[in-house]
Design an enzyme around this catalytic site. Structure first.
Site, mmCIF file in Angstrom:
data_model
loop_
_atom_site.group_PDB
_atom_site.id
_atom_site.type_symbol
_atom_site.label_atom_id
_atom_site.label_comp_id
_atom_site.label_asym_id
_atom_site.label_seq_id
_atom_site.Cartn_x
_atom_site.Cartn_y
_atom_site.Cartn_z
ATOM 1 N N HIS A 1 71.510 130.140 -28.794
ATOM 2 C CA HIS A 1 71.921 128.918 -28.116
ATOM 3 C C HIS A 1 70.907 127.939 -28.102
ATOM 4 C CE1 HIS A 1 73.750 126.711 -25.117
ATOM 5 N NE2 HIS A 1 72.742 126.869 -24.393
ATOM 6 N N ASP B 1 69.931 124.352 -26.921
ATOM 7 C CA ASP B 1 70.265 123.104 -26.099
ATOM 8 C C ASP B 1 70.084 121.939 -26.727
ATOM 9 O OD1 ASP B 1 71.333 124.273 -23.534
ATOM 10 O OD2 ASP B 1 69.483 125.139 -23.380
ATOM 11 N N ASP C 1 77.333 128.137 -22.257
ATOM 12 C CA ASP C 1 76.747 127.672 -21.201
ATOM 13 C C ASP C 1 77.380 126.554 -20.379
ATOM 14 O OD1 ASP C 1 74.081 127.828 -19.748
ATOM 15 O OD2 ASP C 1 73.403 126.643 -21.191
ATOM 16 N N HIS D 1 75.785 119.573 -22.569
ATOM 17 C CA HIS D 1 75.887 120.058 -21.055
ATOM 18 C C HIS D 1 74.554 120.033 -20.229
ATOM 19 C CE1 HIS D 1 75.172 124.037 -23.248
ATOM 20 N NE2 HIS D 1 74.281 123.923 -22.471
#
Length: 1009
Positions: free
Chosen positions: A258, A260, A370, A574
């Site tokens: 994951h 970001d 997330d 996000h």
């Protein structure tokens, strides 16, 4: 017995730490190192390869924050290592025990090709599987001095304030012999000890593992670990070959990282993080053909295509071989609370189309582990994008209520259901440890009904991905007594098995509200405004450009609109739109929004000039993209200036003023507060007696943790009402100006009534210089509302105004888009806005003289500004402008219309041509969300519309252009669904509540009409 167990476990841990792990890389020799420190921002690889390197040595300082250093590493394999496995071990002085939050590096060959990433958990690079001796080593290491941004007020989150002192020191750059048997032994011990510690002390299996480890370590020769490793492994074999029980939980392990797209690092660094991570993953795939890796975010794939074509070509090969798996179907893993409906649809359009066009893959999973809560609009969009499954993990973070399922059907606003899974491992960065496997089995909410779950494994957030150690654990946990059965396999295979296993899964209806991170609806208000403005400018740009193309042949800016959409979608990631990134990220996002606004304004102006006719004729054309009621200006069209509206009056009243436009009468008292807002049609006053509205309120704002993310419910215990007024004066156009000062800040408001509109507008400018403070504005309404209706994508969501249950009480801060509406039978009120998302709604009862209820006050508040200090210590400091309006006597259609009007003001252009609407809908509850030309360049017109009021709607869509046919499509403009009846000029539509419909209008070949 207890003391004996504890001592044995301590001995095992010490031997693992002090003897086994250090012996994995035994004999070593130093490598020669040259250093070159790039000035400023990262440079192309080709430039670095030509740079002048100077000698460097272990212990040398390098890397001011956000700087890049290149190290040229050379040497040769010693002849005496012939036949051995040799690896380079490069430790740049990593500062943490996790990747992605410290120095990182990417190793290149002399021709510039990426080989493998380096991070604190992954410092090796294979040089030879079986060395001949004398092999040359020639490597270029691009090292990023990324700082760990932590602590309130840290200057490290902005390159301009981070300083120039070096953060790191070269620790170890060597060639070493890799001892495979010792490494395998380490994996054996780690899996067994991890499993052992998670089993009950009453479980015989725990004691069996303990005694087996004790016996095996008695075999270990501490003076010759490599020489005795095989014997130790043989002693451990019985514990590792005992099979799992038939009823053991089934785990589908999916490699993942994951990453970001921005967070504690800027966007430019994410490009390099992706290259490092993917290079690691590709290396693992070469050595393990059974390993699969799921990678979401089409933007990150596109970055590799653009910036690292060498990595991209390797990625394409592994996609074709079925090991590298595109998932998610979205441009980025976006926030889903705040993006508008059309933007959320475009996340899926652009993401899925990239994977289809570039890789030939139709993704079926929407993969959002997330994001900070999930809109009830998503299930319908998932299915309209031809996707089938939904995955997230973040709901496990909720503070008050445990979500009751891990596998379930999620039902959205319109009734669409999508099969959904929450991994019970409760992390999207799993390491496949024994502790994680035991937790997910205990945690799984659907025991006895379902039997399997998914585990995304690999270092994430800052990247890194899976390691060879994780794959070794997966192999040992495939069929091991005391553990769940683990199988590495694609997510699509998991979902197919899970659906077959549990087709009658329970149903959850409505939004997936995350009971934490509520401050993200407000933090970084400039971002919120930039996003909202960009979405509406894009709507206008597509509408007017399509109209001009159809009417005049004006060139449609396909490429510009595509690029701008992708930039806006990227900034809905996000941790960008929610305001939870470092200062650098948000500075760049504000600059990007300003640049995109300029480009979009130019596209709109060019299209409207093409439509308006002769600018010198002395006339004026009014362009209006907002929806109107049936008696107003046609939706999505333009006209000559119409009839003038009745004038707005302003009269002095008891030190204040009364504004009246014939539809609304608003009274402003001597404090500059709204004390009465009367709806002329009903005669009702919307403001609760004795409770002034447009009341600015301050709260202390220091959450227990996660400053930019969280708003704790205790903030409401302390409040300061801002009632002192510095200036109260009339201004032009029958408006009133109010100025207040507090702390180090200043607020200027202009209160007005638009001619012909049933609302009170408040134009607010805040010069904000507070810290750890929450600014809200309150509207106490004389309405007994049992629930509020908050606009969300393609509709609205109801939320209770009471706190009867913990689920309701947890929603003390909620998200709404352009409006929030409250009502009692016969009378409603809407609060609309142009850039605000955070709200709260509470109820109080006004006592009567005899102790009975004297009335109910429903207070609606907008959350205007926050001032958290982490990760950006200067969050929101400076000038902000925001507009909101109170609409008394409003139903949901009024709220929808006025919310659009506030965000889509009229435009006036010199000209003499009346421009008929390109499309027109005859139903107040049906809203057009997009009018554009088809993405394939065919010239077809695409119209997306939705039912906005939660009711069935029979509507007609009239076309203001010639069309040969109208077909229903999915979001990607591919045929799908039942074609509506088309009579040559329009279509008849029968829409269900909140239904989204996309229509493709095929235009006849030939000259433009």
């Amino acid at each position: 017995m207890h003391d004996d167990r504890v001592l044995i476990e301590r001995r095992i841990a010490r031997i693992l730490r002090e003897r086994l792990r250090p012996a994995v890389h035994g004999a070593d020799v130093p490598l020669s190192v040259g250093a070159w420190h790039a000035p400023g921002e990262p440079v192309p690889v080709a430039d670095a390869l030509r740079a002048p390197y100077r000698p460097a040595r272990a212990g040398e300082a390098w890397g001011p924050a956000w700087g890049t250093s290149w190290f040229h590493v050379t040497g040769s394999v010693p002849p005496e290592w012939a036949g051995r496995t040799v690896e380079a071990v490069i430790d740049l002085g990593f500062a943490t025990d996790r990747p992605g939050f410290s120095a990182e590096a990417l190793v290149h060959t002399p021709d510039g090709a990426a080989v493998k990433g380096l991070n604190p958990m992954n410092t090796w690079l294979r040089v030879a599987d079986r060395a001949a001796g004398g092999e040359p080593v020639d490597l270029y290491v691009e090292a990023a001095a990324n700082p760990l941004v932590q602590g309130v007020g840290s200057p490290l989150g902005e390159v301009h304030t981070a300083g120039r002192d070096p953060l790191y020191h070269l620790r170890r750059v060597v060639l070493a012999v890799f001892d495979a048997p010792v490494w395998e032994l380490v994996q054996d011990v780690e899996v067994l000890t991890g499993l052992m510690h998670e089993l009950s002390v009453d479980d015989p299996r725990r004691w069996e593992i303990l005694r087996t480890l004790q016996h095996a370590f008695d075999v270990l020769d501490l003076r010759d670990v490599p020489g005795s490793a095989a014997a130790v492994r043989a002693a451990l074999a019985p514990a590792l070959t005992a099979p799992a029980t038939a009823s053991a939980h089934r785990v589908s392990a999916v490699g993942h990282a994951h990453i970001d797209s921005a967070w504690l690092w800027p966007l430019r660094e994410t490009v390099r993080k992706v290259a490092r991570t993917v290079s690691n993953v590709l290396t693992l795939m070469d050595s393990d053909p059974g390993f699969v890796f799921a990678m979401s975010s089409a933007q990150q794939w596109a970055w590799m295509q653009e910036h690292r074509p060498d990595v991209w070509e390797r990625m394409r090969k592994k996609v074709a071989e079925g090991q590298l798996l595109p998932v998610g179907g979205m441009w980025v893993e976006s926030d889903t609370n705040m993006p508008g409906g059309e933007a959320l649809a475009r996340q899926l359009v652009h993401g899925k189309r990239f994977f289809l066009d570039e890789l030939g893959v139709e993704t079926e999973e929407v993969w959002l582990p997330d994001s900070f809560g999930y809109t009830a609009a998503l299930p319908q969009l998932v299915r309209l994008s031809a996707s089938r499954w939904f995955l997230t993990q973040k709901i496990s973070w909720s503070q008050f209520n445990r979500f009751p399922h891990h596998t379930f059907w999620w039902e959205g606003l319109d009734g669409t259901r999508v099969f959904t899974h929450f991994p019970p491992v409760d992390t999207y960065n799993a390491e496949l440890s024994g502790a994680e496997m035991a937790h997910l089995v205990r945690n799984f909410a659907d025991k006895g009904l379902a039997h399997r779950s998914l585990v995304p494994f690999g270092h994430g957030d800052g990247g890194g991905g899976p390691t060879r150690e994780m794959l070794a654990r997966a192999a040992r946990l495939r069929d091991l007594e005391g553990s769940a059965r683990v199988e590495v396999e694609p997510p699509a295979r998991f979902f197919a098995k899970a659906f077959e296993d549990y087709p009658q899964a329970p149903v959850w209806v409505g939004e997936l509200y995350l009971e934490t991170h509520r401050g993200t609806y407000t933090s970084q208000a400039g971002n919120k405004r930039g996003n909202r403005r960009s979405e509406h400018l894009l709507y206008e740009a597509e509408l007017w450009a399509a109209t001009a193309a159809v009417r005049t042949g004006h060139p449609y800016p396909y490429d510009d609109l595509d690029r701008i959409w992708k930039s806006v979608l990227l900034h809905q990631f996000h941790d960008i739109l929610p305001g939870s990134s470092i200062a650098w990220v948000h500075r760049e996002s504000r600059e990007t929004y300003a640049r995109l606004a300029g480009e979009l304004e130019a596209i709109i102006a060019a299209a409207q000039r093409a439509l308006a006719g002769d600018p010198g004729a002395g006339g004026e054309v009014v362009f209006n993209a907002a929806p109107h009621d049936r008696d107003g200006v046609p939706a999505r069209g333009a006209s000559r200036v119409g009839e003038p509206q009745p004038p707005v009056t302003r009269t002095a009243h008891e030190g204040g003023y009364v504004l009246d436009n014939g539809l609304v009468r608003a009274t402003i008292d001597a404090r500059g507060l709204l004390v009465s807002v009367v709806d002329a049609a009903s005669g009702r006053d919307a403001i609760a007696p004795g409770s002034p509205a447009n009341l600015l309120q301050l709260h202390p704002d220091l959450p227990a943790e996660y400053d930019a993310w969280d708003v704790d419910h205790a903030y409401r215990n302390t409040v300061i009402d801002l009632t002192d007024v510095e200036v109260l004066e009339p201004v032009a156009d029958a408006a009133v100006r109010v100025v207040r000062r507090f702390g180090r800040s200043r607020v200027t408001q202009v209160i007005s009534l638009p001619p012909g509109a049933g609302r009170v507008d408040v134009d607010t400018e805040v010069d904000w210089h507070e810290s750890e403070t929450f600014l809200k504005v309150a509207f106490p309404l004389d309405v007994r509302a049992e629930r509020s209706a908050a606009e969300t994508q393609f509709g609205y969501v109801y939320r209770a105004t009471d706190t009867n249950t913990t689920w309701e009480a947890a929603k003390y801060e909620i998200c709404a888009h352009r409006y929030l509406h409250v009502t009692e039978p016969g009378f409603g009120v809407a609060l609309v806005n142009d850039s605000t998302y955070g709200h709260d709604v509470t109820r109080t009862v006004r006592p009567a003289a005899n102790g009975t209820a004297g009335g109910t006050t429903t207070t609606v508040r907008l959350s205007l500004l926050r001032a958290p200090r982490f990760p950006d210590p200067d969050t929101d400091q400076g000038v902000h402008r925001m507009r909101y309006a109170l609409v008394p006597g409003a139903d949901l259609a009024d709220a929808t219309r006025e919310g659009h009007r506030l965000n889509l003001p009229e435009r006036r252009v010199p000209g003499d041509t009346e421009v008929a609407p390109l499309v027109r809908v005859d139903h107040d509850g049906v809203v057009v969300s997009a009018v554009k030309l088809a993405d394939d360049g065919s010239g077809d017109v695409v119209v997306r519309l939705y039912e906005a009021l939660g009711a069935r709607a029979a509507a007609r869509l009239d076309l203001g252009f010639a069309a040969a046919a109208v077909t229903a499509t999915d979001l990607l403009e591919r045929p799908g669904g039942e074609a509506p009846p088309f009579d040559g000029t329009g279509v008849e539509l029968a829409l269900g509540p909140f239904q989204v419909v996309t229509l493709r209008c095929t235009r006849p070949q030939g000259p433009l009409e």
